[in-house]
Design an enzyme around this catalytic site. Structure first.
Site, short mmCIF file in Angstrom:
data_model
loop_
_atom_site.label_atom_id
_atom_site.label_comp_id
_atom_site.label_asym_id
_atom_site.label_seq_id
_atom_site.Cartn_x
_atom_site.Cartn_y
_atom_site.Cartn_z
N ASP A 218 58.55 18.64 86.05
CA ASP A 218 57.56 18.11 85.11
C ASP A 218 56.29 17.81 85.89
O ASP A 218 56.08 18.39 86.96
CB ASP A 218 58.10 16.87 84.39
CG ASP A 218 57.55 16.76 82.97
OD1 ASP A 218 56.34 16.51 82.84
OD2 ASP A 218 58.31 16.93 82.01
N HIS A 241 54.74 20.83 86.24
CA HIS A 241 53.89 21.02 85.06
C HIS A 241 52.43 20.76 85.39
O HIS A 241 51.59 20.78 84.50
CB HIS A 241 54.33 20.11 83.92
CG HIS A 241 55.60 20.55 83.25
ND1 HIS A 241 56.09 19.93 82.13
CD2 HIS A 241 56.47 21.54 83.56
CE1 HIS A 241 57.23 20.51 81.77
NE2 HIS A 241 57.47 21.49 82.63
#
Length: 397
Positions: A218, A241
């Site tokens: 993430d 991410h």
């Protein structure tokens, strides 16, 4: 006979004493594993001693929550391991609740002049959580470490592995430094880690994160609402991410600020995004401003979207057109983005005044060998006829 306090501490924790200065003697407590829940002894040691040592090859079993707020002049020398027992029913019912984005945490760490160091490991024992999440998508999962209401906190030379949720949250704090931190989240089953952000910074000022390696699934670092005066530098992010501003403007009636943020000297590999800004749109959302943001010296490899500015985050196109974002974005710099993969993808989602016939979003690398502010400026020129308010994202050269 009344025993002196120093002897009591030594008996309870196997403590030794060091001459911390020429003016006073301070206790240094050494903790070893008890075979049960080590949380109460850990809490008592930190309350009683100025320095607490967890020796190398020692693993403390943390089976109940740790409230270490309100500390002053404390050092935790973690040479061994703190392992947070994967007792899902206990933690979902007893983890410290954080209302922002509905989070819980194992450990609150706060106060003045506090230090966590030592070369040891914080083990979130995340595998049980990753597997449980596959059957319950609303499962509350704990953050490993939350620096809360701290002023002058340092976390350095620490490894964090397999957090059930975010690895770090900094909340309502100032003058916080993380350095030489290694983060790794990996699964041994088909259920992948989720939401294992490296750092989230919320309602905090003066935060520095540097010289660290992050392997997760993430955000590498996310600047949440009211993160101001933040520097992240010399990070190696893999499987990420991205380095993200936001999301901002999510909650009705709330005005978010993210201001004076610099991310510099970032290596981003095998990632979904590189540099990202994300703001909510739609009915019943909040508002805010993102201002003076610099992304500089990014080296990216196998990154799907090297740059994303999205003012329709988690909002479909029709809803975003009807209810555009209330977050203004200004003074954003993208400088020296190198080593981009074969296709450069820059995704800019704006408030659209009328349908765009064809998004200007992709072009071959051969046209752009070095992506910096000039590239963003070129894209802005191409899409500007379709943007209602270009002033929302001015690009500086």
């Amino acid at each position: 006979m009344r025993l002196p306090l120093s002897l009591i501490i030594s008996i309870a924790f196997g403590a030794t004493f060091v001459n911390a200065s020429s003016e006073r003697i301070q206790a240094s407590c050494t903790l070893t594993a008890s075979g049960g829940d080590d949380s109460p002894r850990f809490l008592e040691a930190v309350a009683s001693c100025s320095s607490v040592v967890i020796p190398k090859d020692t693993t403390l079993n943390i089976a109940t929550r740790l409230n270490m707020t309100g500390l002053c002049d404390k050092t935790i020398d973690l040479q061994g391991t703190l392992r947070f027992a994967p007792d899902i029913p206990y933690w979902t019912g007893n983890g410290f609740f954080i209302s922002f984005q509905t989070q819980i945490t194992f450990w609150l760490f706060g106060g003045r002049n506090i230090l966590l160091k030592g070369g040891g490991t914080l083990d979130g024992a995340g595998q049980a959580w990753y597997d449980a999440l596959s059957a319950n998508s609303t499962l509350l999962r704990p953050i490993i470490l939350t620096v809360s209401q701290a002023n002058g906190a340092v976390v350095e030379n620490i490894t964090m592995i397999n957090s059930p949720e975010w690895h770090n949250l900094i909340i309502e704090s100032e003058n916080v430094l993380y350095q030489n931190v290694t983060i790794n989240a990996a699964s041994t089953s088909s259920n992948r880690p989720a939401n294992t952000d490296g750092w989230n910074i919320y309602r905090s000022d003066g935060v520095t994160i540097r010289d660290s390696v992050i392997n997760n699934g993430d955000d590498c670092v996310a600047f949440k609402p009211n993160a101001t005066n933040v520097l992240v530098s010399n990070l190696d992010c893999n499987g990420s991410h991205g380095i993200s501003v936001g999301s901002v403007g999510q909650f009705p009636g709330v005005f978010d600020i993210v201001k004076n943020v610099t991310a510099i000297n970032i290596k981003m590999s095998n990632a979904e995004n590189g540099a990202r800004i994300k703001a909510w749109a739609g009915p019943n959302v909040g508002s805010g401003i993102v201002e003076n943001i610099t992304f500089q010296n990014f080296i990216e490899s196998e990154v799907d979207n090297p740059v994303i500015i999205d003012q329709c985050y988690e909002t479909d196109a029709a809803t975003c057109a009807q209810f555009p974002s209330n977050v203004e974005i200004q003074d954003v710099w993208f400088n020296k983005f190198d080593n981009i993969a074969s296709i450069i993808a820059i995704s800019l989602t704006f408030h659209v005044a009328y349908p765009v016939p064809r998004p200007v979003q992709w072009w071959p690398k051969s046209h752009v060998l070095r992506m910096d502010a000039a590239v963003i400026s070129m894209l802005m020129t191409l899409v500007s006829p379709h943007i209602r308010e270009l002033r929302r994202i001015p690009v500086k050269m």
